[in-house]
Scaffold this motif. Structure first.
Motif, PDB file in Angstrom:
ATOM      1  N   PRO A 140       0.825  -1.213   0.000  1.00 55.21           N
ATOM      2  CA  PRO A 140       0.000   0.000   0.000  1.00 55.21           C
ATOM      3  C   PRO A 140       0.860   1.265   0.000  1.00 55.21           C
ATOM      4  O   PRO A 140       1.967   1.284   0.536  1.00 55.21           O
ATOM      5  N   ASN A 141       0.320   2.314  -0.615  1.00 61.85           N
ATOM      6  CA  ASN A 141       1.057   3.575  -0.703  1.00 61.85           C
ATOM      7  C   ASN A 141       1.472   4.110   0.660  1.00 61.85           C
ATOM      8  O   ASN A 141       2.530   4.727   0.798  1.00 61.85           O
ATOM      9  N   PHE A 142       0.649   3.850   1.689  1.00 60.63           N
ATOM     10  CA  PHE A 142       0.949   4.433   2.997  1.00 60.63           C
ATOM     11  C   PHE A 142       2.180   3.810   3.651  1.00 60.63           C
ATOM     12  O   PHE A 142       2.683   4.329   4.643  1.00 60.63           O
ATOM     13  N   MET A 143       2.681   2.701   3.087  1.00 58.06           N
ATOM     14  CA  MET A 143       3.895   2.096   3.634  1.00 58.06           C
ATOM     15  C   MET A 143       5.118   2.288   2.744  1.00 58.06           C
ATOM     16  O   MET A 143       6.241   2.006   3.164  1.00 58.06           O
ATOM     17  N   MET A 144       4.908   2.759   1.537  1.00 58.62           N
ATOM     18  CA  MET A 144       6.016   2.846   0.595  1.00 58.62           C
ATOM     19  C   MET A 144       7.124   3.786   1.054  1.00 58.62           C
ATOM     20  O   MET A 144       8.312   3.548   0.812  1.00 58.62           O
ATOM     21  N   ASN A 145       6.749   4.879   1.722  1.00 60.36           N
ATOM     22  CA  ASN A 145       7.757   5.844   2.169  1.00 60.36           C
ATOM     23  C   ASN A 145       8.710   5.259   3.211  1.00 60.36           C
ATOM     24  O   ASN A 145       9.823   5.773   3.395  1.00 60.36           O
ATOM     25  N   LEU A 146       8.271   4.197   3.883  1.00 55.59           N
ATOM     26  CA  LEU A 146       9.088   3.620   4.950  1.00 55.59           C
ATOM     27  C   LEU A 146      10.020   2.517   4.455  1.00 55.59           C
ATOM     28  O   LEU A 146      10.936   2.108   5.176  1.00 55.59           O
ATOM     29  N   LEU A 181       0.736   6.921   7.558  1.00 59.37           N
ATOM     30  CA  LEU A 181      -0.242   5.852   7.712  1.00 59.37           C
ATOM     31  C   LEU A 181      -1.687   6.338   7.755  1.00 59.37           C
ATOM     32  O   LEU A 181      -2.579   5.663   7.231  1.00 59.37           O
ATOM     33  N   TYR A 182      -1.925   7.490   8.375  1.00 58.01           N
ATOM     34  CA  TYR A 182      -3.311   7.861   8.664  1.00 58.01           C
ATOM     35  C   TYR A 182      -3.772   9.200   8.099  1.00 58.01           C
ATOM     36  O   TYR A 182      -4.977   9.438   8.028  1.00 58.01           O
ATOM     37  N   TYR A 183      -2.872  10.051   7.713  1.00 60.10           N
ATOM     38  CA  TYR A 183      -3.289  11.392   7.308  1.00 60.10           C
ATOM     39  C   TYR A 183      -2.823  11.749   5.909  1.00 60.10           C
ATOM     40  O   TYR A 183      -2.539  12.908   5.610  1.00 60.10           O
ATOM     41  N   SER A 184      -2.759  10.751   5.046  1.00 59.95           N
ATOM     42  CA  SER A 184      -2.384  10.984   3.648  1.00 59.95           C
ATOM     43  C   SER A 184      -3.327  10.190   2.744  1.00 59.95           C
ATOM     44  O   SER A 184      -2.894   9.445   1.864  1.00 59.95           O
ATOM     45  N   LYS A 185      -4.624  10.343   2.969  1.00 61.40           N
ATOM     46  CA  LYS A 185      -5.615   9.556   2.238  1.00 61.40           C
ATOM     47  C   LYS A 185      -6.073  10.279   0.967  1.00 61.40           C
ATOM     48  O   LYS A 185      -6.280  11.494   0.979  1.00 61.40           O
ATOM     49  N   GLU A 235      -7.711  -1.441  -3.408  1.00 64.33           N
ATOM     50  CA  GLU A 235      -8.201  -2.529  -2.546  1.00 64.33           C
ATOM     51  C   GLU A 235      -7.580  -2.484  -1.154  1.00 64.33           C
ATOM     52  O   GLU A 235      -8.265  -2.628  -0.143  1.00 64.33           O
ATOM     53  N   ASP A 236      -6.254  -2.254  -1.082  1.00 62.20           N
ATOM     54  CA  ASP A 236      -5.586  -2.227   0.214  1.00 62.20           C
ATOM     55  C   ASP A 236      -5.984  -1.012   1.034  1.00 62.20           C
ATOM     56  O   ASP A 236      -6.012  -1.060   2.262  1.00 62.20           O
ATOM     57  N   ALA A 237      -6.306   0.076   0.345  1.00 58.71           N
ATOM     58  CA  ALA A 237      -6.637   1.317   1.053  1.00 58.71           C
ATOM     59  C   ALA A 237      -7.959   1.224   1.804  1.00 58.71           C
ATOM     60  O   ALA A 237      -8.199   1.999   2.729  1.00 58.71           O
ATOM     61  N   ILE A 238      -8.831   0.272   1.413  1.00 59.94           N
ATOM     62  CA  ILE A 238     -10.141   0.189   2.054  1.00 59.94           C
ATOM     63  C   ILE A 238     -10.193  -0.882   3.135  1.00 59.94           C
ATOM     64  O   ILE A 238     -11.258  -1.184   3.667  1.00 59.94           O
ATOM     65  N   SER A 239      -9.054  -1.457   3.471  1.00 56.74           N
ATOM     66  CA  SER A 239      -9.041  -2.556   4.439  1.00 56.74           C
ATOM     67  C   SER A 239      -9.467  -2.108   5.837  1.00 56.74           C
ATOM     68  O   SER A 239      -9.809  -2.936   6.669  1.00 56.74           O
ATOM     69  N   GLY A 240      -9.431  -0.816   6.112  1.00 57.59           N
ATOM     70  CA  GLY A 240      -9.799  -0.322   7.440  1.00 57.59           C
ATOM     71  C   GLY A 240     -11.260   0.033   7.592  1.00 57.59           C
ATOM     72  O   GLY A 240     -11.632   0.764   8.532  1.00 57.59           O
TER      73      GLY A 240
END
Length: 299
Positions: A32-38, A170-174, A215-220
């Protein structure tokens, strides 16, 4: 894969590399994009880049199938296999297994082993482990948060993890479309039943395609249901393909073990957070899930 799966596995690779062990990160599904930066460049490889590896380490997978269909044969043929996990339902599918269901995250198990090995922990590794720990404890809000979680988080920060930057990723870049999608689901499918004890939201394939969300972005999505006041159990159903549904369960209060519900459907997980797959049309899967929830609440 969630932040703990990616963070603990990625952190393990970095720590092992610093320890002088040649290894790489292999994940079947897109990150997921939210983990790519790490994830540092050069950490993640594809199956085509494998070259006779002698050891396969599975991290944060509750059973062999969870590592990915394309990776199961590779795992099975490896000369030596290891499993590091914190799911209570894990059947110990590797040659060597380190399972601790009392750990809130797999990231903490990686940290524990690294310290026992005397390995150094870089800022990049600490950031990945912190992301896993933070996400699996719901930003240290879930019932699995204890003093060990906070102590481990503080230690990872001392190694260079940046809580503000990681939470931003993780949480504020949607994406805007994702936020609109969540609003649509909350407005059109959120329901409460069982005398206010059970909240559920449903995302059909047509809903997902309409908003063109990843798909991964909606897992929450289950967090929408989990936020309802006064509930004991929460669930989300999202249609991955026609007739195939992914169900996520959360236990909010009442000390109900949702992993037992998940096991009945061939899934697994933790006492307070579990998941499984179901097959059928929406009415069929909702009816079966509702019956299982009613039994858990009233049994």
């Amino acid at each position: 894969p969630d932040a703990d799966a990616i963070g603990s596995a990625g952190g393990a690779v970095l720590i092992l590399r610093d320890f002088g062990i040649k290894c790489s990160l292999l994940i079947e599904d897109p990150v997921p994009n939210f983990m790519m930066n790490l994830l540092p460049q050069g950490l993640l490889i594809t199956t085509s880049q494998l070259a006779g590896e002698e050891v396969f380490l599975s991290v944060d997978a509750a059973d062999l199938g969870r590592i990915g269909k394309s990776l199961v044969p590779i795992f099975s043929e490896a000369p030596a296999t290891f499993c590091l996990d914190h799911h209570i339902s894990n059947p110990k599918f590797a040659d060597f297994n380190f399972i601790d269901a009392n750990s809130a995250s797999a990231a903490q198990l990686v940290l524990r082993l690294a310290k026992e090995m005397g390995a150094s922990i870089s800022a990049a590794a600490a950031s990945l482990l912190y992301a896993g720990l933070m996400d699996d404890t719901g930003c240290f809000r879930y019932s699995n948060t204890n003093s060990a979680c906070l102590e481990d988080a503080a230690e990872l920060v001392s190694y260079g993890a940046n809580p503000s930057a990681i939470s931003q990723d993780l949480y504020y870049s949607k994406p805007v479309d994702l936020l609109r999608f969540r609003g649509y689901i909350a407005s059109n499918s959120l329901s409460v039943s069982q005398n206010g004890k059970f909240a559920k939201c449903v995302a059909e394939r047509s809903d997902i395609d309409k908003f063109q969300v990843d798909e991964d972005a909606i897992s929450g999505l289950v967090e929408i249901a989990r936020s309802v006041q006064g509930i004991w159990l929460a669930a989300s159903l999202r249609e991955k393909s026609e007739g195939e549904w992914r169900v996520s369960l959360r236990s909010v209060r009442g000390n109900i073990d949702v992993s037992k519900i998940a096991l009945d459907f061939g899934g697994g997980g933790h006492k307070a957070a579990s998941g499984f797959s179901m097959y059928g049309n929406r009415n069929e899967v909702e009816s079966r899930l509702d019956a299982a929830i009613a039994s858990a609440l009233n049994g």
